[in-house]
Design an enzyme around this catalytic site. Structure first.
Site, PDB file in Angstrom:
ATOM      1  N   LEU A 160      46.687  33.629  38.461  1.00  0.00           N
ATOM      2  CA  LEU A 160      47.418  34.305  39.374  1.00  0.00           C
ATOM      3  C   LEU A 160      46.677  34.435  40.493  1.00  0.00           C
ATOM      4  O   LEU A 160      47.121  34.115  41.758  1.00  0.00           O
ATOM      5  CB  LEU A 160      47.681  35.466  38.674  1.00  0.00           C
ATOM      6  CG  LEU A 160      48.395  35.543  37.332  1.00  0.00           C
ATOM      7  CD1 LEU A 160      48.457  37.064  36.776  1.00  0.00           C
ATOM      8  CD2 LEU A 160      49.689  34.906  37.368  1.00  0.00           C
TER       9      LEU A 160
ATOM     10  N   ALA B 133      44.800  36.699  47.761  1.00  0.00           N
ATOM     11  CA  ALA B 133      45.832  37.706  47.092  1.00  0.00           C
ATOM     12  C   ALA B 133      45.469  37.812  45.468  1.00  0.00           C
ATOM     13  O   ALA B 133      45.423  36.917  44.802  1.00  0.00           O
ATOM     14  CB  ALA B 133      47.322  36.654  46.856  1.00  0.00           C
TER      15      ALA B 133
ATOM     16  N   THR C  78      39.192  33.375  34.580  1.00  0.00           N
ATOM     17  CA  THR C  78      38.743  33.299  33.405  1.00  0.00           C
ATOM     18  C   THR C  78      39.166  32.454  32.274  1.00  0.00           C
ATOM     19  O   THR C  78      40.459  31.953  32.243  1.00  0.00           O
ATOM     20  CB  THR C  78      38.774  34.609  32.596  1.00  0.00           C
ATOM     21  OG1 THR C  78      38.232  35.722  33.253  1.00  0.00           O
ATOM     22  CG2 THR C  78      38.246  34.760  31.182  1.00  0.00           C
TER      23      THR C  78
ATOM     24  N   GLU D 265      43.584  43.260  35.727  1.00  0.00           N
ATOM     25  CA  GLU D 265      45.015  43.670  35.320  1.00  0.00           C
ATOM     26  C   GLU D 265      45.822  44.763  36.404  1.00  0.00           C
ATOM     27  O   GLU D 265      46.639  45.460  35.996  1.00  0.00           O
ATOM     28  CB  GLU D 265      45.170  43.964  33.943  1.00  0.00           C
ATOM     29  CG  GLU D 265      44.475  42.973  33.148  1.00  0.00           C
ATOM     30  CD  GLU D 265      45.052  41.636  32.978  1.00  0.00           C
ATOM     31  OE1 GLU D 265      45.508  41.192  33.773  1.00  0.00           O
ATOM     32  OE2 GLU D 265      44.912  40.985  31.872  1.00  0.00           O
TER      33      GLU D 265
END
Length: 387
Positions: free
Chosen positions: A124, A129, A157, A365
């Protein structure tokens, strides 16, 4: 109202705890400082079936309830938080594929992901970003029955072991709002143009790699579009991050638990001025503060996990648990270092690793500041209530 684990969950925790005490605790400090990849521990997790935590039983997974999911990350992080990262990214991705993938995608990947024969991750974040995922610049342009992907992902990861690697892209960079033009592609490891360029140096969170990933005109079959429909990538990612926040909250509890265990033992064994330091009120106050924060974080994490098992939307609950538990982990690690005094700064003691691992929990997260606004907006909008 029952705050006890059921029999199955207790047995599961006992199995995990035995594995951690036998296979992780004795080697964690040395392997972490050596920069050694924990191949043997990964094999042990495979043998326990832990790579199938988030995979439905029909595909050979454990399909664990969310409380058991949290227990897994708590216990492993008690031994070595970096190891939990190997399992964490894999599990978040498996959950996303299981919930949003096409039947063909599920059949193709989930059985081997459940056994750990395949491993996966989720790409992601980019250099420009992180929390603001709508600002990603990685693009996927349609070319016949393929997408051509170009961009760079950062802090990924499991990147060196991920096959497939789900990658968040913009299939329509002009879409407004931006999320309507975002999609998730399952990129296979042998795709030409996919390159893992470097491992990022880190303060803590060692034992697993966090990589820069470059996609240079990678051709991805259109059949690898997660769910088969463009424009759903951000929603797919965010739904999986709810489980990811339970994962991070539980890892935080594991760090805090180890800080408590090390501090309690040291307070009993270390003497100063002719008596155990645990007899001094200042040490007692720090030890009790660790215990209180630890247990509160654990209960909040289990509460959020149980809410997810009820099948309700729980972005507020998971966000609250992640915020509280990650703050508690850092505070507990800091107090543990103070109880240890000078030895807390030594690489010969466990608490210096806890002190380095804990800060990531408030970032991963979704940063705690961002999650705080998510919780507040839910409360203001009446989507969630307290009390």
């Amino acid at each position: 109202m029952d705050f006890r684990l059921n029999d199955e969950q207790r047995l599961f925790r006992e199995t995990l705890r035995s594995f951690v005490d036998r296979e992780i605790v004795p080697v964690a400090r040395d392997w972490e400082h050596e920069g050694r990849y924990p191949t043997e521990i990964v094999k042990g997790m495979r043998d326990l079936g832990l790579f199938g935590l988030a995979v439905p039983e029909e595909y050979g997974g454990l399909d664990a309830d969310t409380v058991s999911f949290a227990l897994t990350f708590e216990e492993i992080s008690r031994g070595w938080m970096g190891i939990a990262g190997i399992l964490g990214s894999h599990s978040v991705s498996c959950w996303m594929i299981a919930r949003h993938g096409t039947d063909e995608q599920k059949q193709r990947y989930l059985p081997e992901l459940a056994t750990g024969e395949r491993r996966t991750a989720i790409a992601l974040t980019e250099p420009g970003a992180g929390t603001d995922l709508q600002s990603i610049t990685t693009t996927a342009k349609k070319d016949g029955d393929h997408y051509v992907v170009r961009g760079t992902k950062m802090w990924i990861t499991n990147a060196r072991h991920a096959d497939p690697l789900p990658v968040l892209v913009k299939t329509d960079p002009t879409a407004s709002p931006a999320h309507r033009g975002m999609s998730m592609l399952l990129v296979e490891a042998d795709s030409p143009g996919l390159e893992i360029t470097k491992d990022m140096g880190k303060l803590g969170y060692k034992g697993t790699e966090s990589c820069e990933v470059v996609l240079d005109d990678v051709r991805v079959p259109a059949s690898q579009l997660l769910g088969g429909v463009e424009g759903r990538g951000l929603q797919q990612a965010l739904s999986s991050l709810e489980t990811g926040r339970i994962n991070i909250a539980a890892r935080s509890v594991g760090i805090a638990q180890r800080a408590y265990e090390e501090s309690l033992s040291y307070a009993r064994e270390r003497s100063a001025f002719g008596q155990p330091i645990g007899d001094f009120q200042a040490v007692q106050l720090r030890l009790s503060a660790i215990a209180v924060k630890l247990q509160a974080a654990r209960l909040m994490t289990y509460w959020a996990a149980s809410r997810m098992d009820e099948g309700v939307r729980m972005d507020t609950e998971s966000g609250m648990a992640k915020i509280f538990a990650s703050d508690a982990a850092l505070e507990c690690a800091t107090d543990a270092m103070r109880i240890h005094g000078g030895y807390g700064y030594s690489t010969e003691f466990e608490v210096e690793r806890l002190y380095r691992d804990a800060p990531l929990m408030s970032i991963g997260e979704g940063t705690n500041d961002m999650l705080g606004t998510v919780v507040a907006r839910s409360l203001l909008a009446g989507k969630a209530t307290i009390g």
